[in-house]
Write a protein that holds these residues in place. Structure first.
Motif, mmCIF file in Angstrom:
data_model
loop_
_atom_site.group_PDB
_atom_site.id
_atom_site.type_symbol
_atom_site.label_atom_id
_atom_site.label_comp_id
_atom_site.label_asym_id
_atom_site.label_seq_id
_atom_site.Cartn_x
_atom_site.Cartn_y
_atom_site.Cartn_z
ATOM 1 N N SER A 1 -17.201 -12.577 20.314
ATOM 2 C CA SER A 1 -17.715 -13.879 19.882
ATOM 3 C C SER A 1 -17.793 -14.861 21.051
ATOM 4 C CB SER A 1 -16.815 -14.459 18.803
ATOM 5 O OG SER A 1 -16.621 -13.545 17.777
ATOM 6 N N THR B 1 -13.528 -17.549 23.767
ATOM 7 C CA THR B 1 -13.048 -18.593 22.854
ATOM 8 C C THR B 1 -12.132 -19.597 23.533
ATOM 9 O OG1 THR B 1 -11.451 -16.961 22.164
ATOM 10 C CG2 THR B 1 -13.259 -17.371 20.672
ATOM 11 N N TRP C 1 -12.716 -23.312 23.081
ATOM 12 C CA TRP C 1 -12.413 -24.031 21.840
ATOM 13 C C TRP C 1 -11.220 -24.964 21.998
ATOM 14 C CZ3 TRP C 1 -12.311 -20.111 17.152
ATOM 15 C CH2 TRP C 1 -13.502 -19.370 17.141
ATOM 16 N N PRO D 1 -1.771 -15.067 17.221
ATOM 17 C CA PRO D 1 -2.721 -14.442 16.303
ATOM 18 C C PRO D 1 -3.812 -13.662 17.019
ATOM 19 C CG PRO D 1 -2.524 -16.797 15.860
ATOM 20 C CD PRO D 1 -1.820 -16.531 17.137
ATOM 21 N N LYS E 1 -7.057 -19.827 22.128
ATOM 22 C CA LYS E 1 -7.747 -20.876 21.369
ATOM 23 C C LYS E 1 -6.926 -22.161 21.291
ATOM 24 C CE LYS E 1 -10.102 -17.437 18.564
ATOM 25 N NZ LYS E 1 -9.925 -16.555 17.398
ATOM 26 N N CYS F 1 -3.975 -22.758 19.697
ATOM 27 C CA CYS F 1 -3.444 -23.121 18.379
ATOM 28 C C CYS F 1 -2.046 -23.728 18.494
ATOM 29 C CB CYS F 1 -3.425 -21.913 17.444
ATOM 30 S SG CYS F 1 -2.316 -20.584 17.938
ATOM 31 N N ILE G 1 0.921 -22.063 18.332
ATOM 32 C CA ILE G 1 1.995 -21.358 17.622
ATOM 33 C C ILE G 1 3.086 -20.936 18.606
ATOM 34 C CG2 ILE G 1 2.568 -19.242 16.357
ATOM 35 C CD1 ILE G 1 -0.061 -19.431 14.933
ATOM 36 N N CYS H 1 -10.373 -12.329 21.203
ATOM 37 C CA CYS H 1 -11.598 -13.060 20.967
ATOM 38 C C CYS H 1 -12.343 -12.611 19.724
ATOM 39 C CB CYS H 1 -12.525 -12.970 22.168
ATOM 40 S SG CYS H 1 -13.891 -14.062 21.978
ATOM 41 N N THR H 2 -11.693 -12.750 18.600
ATOM 42 C CA THR H 2 -12.410 -12.702 17.343
ATOM 43 C C THR H 2 -12.896 -14.132 17.112
ATOM 44 O OG1 THR H 2 -10.447 -13.311 16.130
ATOM 45 C CG2 THR H 2 -10.838 -10.974 16.434
ATOM 46 N N SER H 3 -13.732 -14.319 16.114
ATOM 47 C CA SER H 3 -14.147 -15.705 15.857
ATOM 48 C C SER H 3 -13.270 -16.347 14.786
ATOM 49 C CB SER H 3 -15.631 -15.767 15.479
ATOM 50 O OG SER H 3 -15.874 -14.910 14.397
ATOM 51 N N ALA H 4 -12.032 -15.864 14.639
ATOM 52 C CA ALA H 4 -11.099 -16.478 13.698
ATOM 53 C C ALA H 4 -10.740 -17.886 14.171
ATOM 54 C CB ALA H 4 -9.839 -15.634 13.598
ATOM 55 N N CYS H 5 -10.388 -18.748 13.211
ATOM 56 C CA CYS H 5 -9.948 -20.099 13.568
ATOM 57 C C CYS H 5 -8.676 -20.008 14.417
ATOM 58 C CB CYS H 5 -9.599 -20.893 12.311
ATOM 59 S SG CYS H 5 -10.850 -20.925 11.052
ATOM 60 N N ALA H 6 -8.416 -21.057 15.174
ATOM 61 C CA ALA H 6 -7.149 -21.133 15.899
ATOM 62 C C ALA H 6 -6.014 -21.151 14.886
ATOM 63 C CB ALA H 6 -7.122 -22.389 16.759
ATOM 64 N N GLY H 7 -4.986 -20.353 15.144
ATOM 65 C CA GLY H 7 -3.834 -20.315 14.249
ATOM 66 C C GLY H 7 -4.075 -19.521 12.982
ATOM 67 N N CYS H 8 -4.995 -18.542 13.022
ATOM 68 C CA CYS H 8 -5.345 -17.782 11.809
ATOM 69 C C CYS H 8 -4.287 -16.725 11.492
ATOM 70 C CB CYS H 8 -6.688 -17.102 12.006
ATOM 71 S SG CYS H 8 -7.180 -16.094 10.613
ATOM 72 N N SER I 1 -5.850 -12.769 11.368
ATOM 73 C CA SER I 1 -5.930 -11.939 12.566
ATOM 74 C C SER I 1 -4.536 -11.543 13.035
ATOM 75 C CB SER I 1 -6.734 -12.626 13.668
ATOM 76 O OG SER I 1 -6.211 -13.870 13.979
ATOM 77 N N ILE J 1 -14.867 -12.523 11.117
ATOM 78 C CA ILE J 1 -14.253 -12.638 12.434
ATOM 79 C C ILE J 1 -14.466 -11.420 13.316
ATOM 80 C CG2 ILE J 1 -12.480 -14.175 11.506
ATOM 81 C CD1 ILE J 1 -10.461 -12.009 11.705
ATOM 82 N N GLN J 2 -15.147 -10.395 12.808
ATOM 83 C CA GLN J 2 -15.397 -9.215 13.646
ATOM 84 C C GLN J 2 -16.271 -9.533 14.845
ATOM 85 O OE1 GLN J 2 -17.187 -6.548 10.875
ATOM 86 N NE2 GLN J 2 -15.403 -6.611 9.565
#
Lengths: 81, 317
Positions: free
Chosen positions: A15, A18, A21, A44, A60, A62, A64, B37-44, B47, B73-74
């Motif tokens: 993607s 990232t 972001w 994650p 990204k 986040c 965590i 680097c999946t397109s998952a949100c940060a903190g998902c 994943s 997210i693939q």
């Protein structure tokens, strides 16, 4: 198998990178770190490797890792762009 | 019964898992089957869970993914973030598809793990008939439901799994009915193995997936997956939120092997002395302005659930 089958191949950065972001960047204080590996366990996206280096191309931001670090060795610093 | 024959119903242990070996981080395989680097949100959470599910399952695995966050997210064709074959299928058909795959693979003499990785909408609401069908047929597969308590990738609409009082885009005043108890529905099918897990306890999840895959027959794991944009909390609190759900007794970690219930360590402590429910509720924007009546109703539900499970474990009911 036909040659021109529309298959997706496994790849990093499927993607795009990232890292762009991110608003806050994790900065590790190596002095305070006791290498427990909890940050790598909870990441994650799996961007923290065995030597506990964070891959900032893909992180990204986040936070965590920073939140879960028992030694508070990871600070989240605002990105300057 | 299609395909595989009666051997499948023997429900025996195929291999033994040494549980002591996965009590620390070093025992977890280093290989990542979910690439960076999946397109998952940060903190998902999804994943995070998928990383450990795939580590436990290994490379000889087929994932069946119905419409849910994971199908998004693939990544974008021609790339995919997953290093195992993935079958993307319609919402209602995940378990049916896995049934066919499992029978086809066993007919060819392969021992490939078939894992359905579905969201709560695709399990609790839309996919429940195919789930029920596959469990009734005794298909040899593992069904994993990661539950973020709403339809995440379409923008947080309510699902059957949304808890009482939670605000979503379709329940702006808070949901008026309680969360559907999926685990008791699955339990009614008498599967050889079912468990609940939480994304904040990845080693526990790893162990449960390993154990599930060592058992023949239909298996079920229900994962609570806190979701930063949906539950409206800051991204860094994903793991903290999951731990709070367990510590307050809102989410109870247990396993059920051949019907025998065993409650796992973190929940045992939480059931004896639960943390205050406010810690969990006040941290989330979806429970903002919760009325005192609804709050006490939620508290009663949590207490009833704790009592029911502890009575069952003690062998009283």
């Amino acid at each position: 198998m036909r040659e021109r089958l529309a298959l997706s191949r496994p790849t990093e950065a499927s993607s795009g990178k990232t890292g762009s972001w991110r608003t806050f960047r994790p900065v590790v204080d190596k002095e305070a770190c006791n290498a427990c590996g909890l940050c790598a366990q909870y990441c994650p996206d799996g961007v923290i490797d065995e030597e506990l280096n964070i891959d900032l191309d893909y992180c990204k931001g986040c936070g965590i890792c920073s939140n879960e670090c028992p030694k508070q060795a990871i600070a989240m610093v605002r990105e300057e762009r | 019964m299609p395909g595989g024959g009666g051997a499948k119903l023997s429900l025996q242990m195929v291999t033994n898992v040494d549980e002591r070996s996965v009590n620390n981080l070093s025992a977890i395989p280093k290989e990542e089957y979910l690439y960076k680097c999946t397109s998952a949100c940060a903190g998902c959470s999804s994943s995070l869970c998928l990383r450990y599910v795939l580590k436990a399952a290994g490379p000889d695995t087929v994932l069946v993914v119905p419409a849910c966050c994971t199908s998004v997210i693939q990544g974008i064709y021609p790339g995919t973030a997953m290093n195992v074959p993935v079958y993307n299928i319609a919402f209602a058909a995940a378990a049916a598809c896995a049934s066919g795959l499992s029978d086809a693979l066993s007919a060819r003499g392969k021992e490939t793990n078939v894992i359905v990785y579905a969201g709560d909408g695709g399990t609790v609401d839309i996919g429940i008939q195919s789930l029920s069908g596959a469990f009734e047929r005794g298909t040899n597969f593992l069904y994993i439901c990661y539950d973020n308590e709403a339809y995440g990738n379409t923008g947080m609409q309510r699902s059957g799994s949304t808890p009482l009082g939670a605000r979503t885009t379709t329940t702006p005043g808070g949901k008026r009915t309680a969360k559907k108890d999926l685990d008791r529905i699955v339990e009614a099918h008498n599967p050889p193995y079912m468990a609940t897990a939480c994304s904040a306890y990845p080693l526990d999840l790893y162990k449960k997936v390993k154990k599930a895959l060592s058992i023949e027959g239909p298996k079920f794991i229900h994962i609570l997956a806190p979701c930063p944009p949906g539950w409206r909390y800051p991204t860094e609190k994903t793991v903290e939120m999951g731990k709070l759900a367990v510590k307050t007794g809102t989410w109870i970690l247990y396993e059920r092997e051949f019907g025998k219930l065993s409650i796992n360590g973190p929940s045992k402590a939480a059931m004896r002395k639960p943390a205050p429910l406010e810690d969990y509720i006040n941290g989330q924007g979806r429970f903002k302005n919760l009325s005192p009546e609804i709050a006490s109703e939620i508290r009663q539900q949590v207490e009833r659930n704790i009592q029911r499970l502890s009575r069952e474990e003690a062998g009283i009911c």
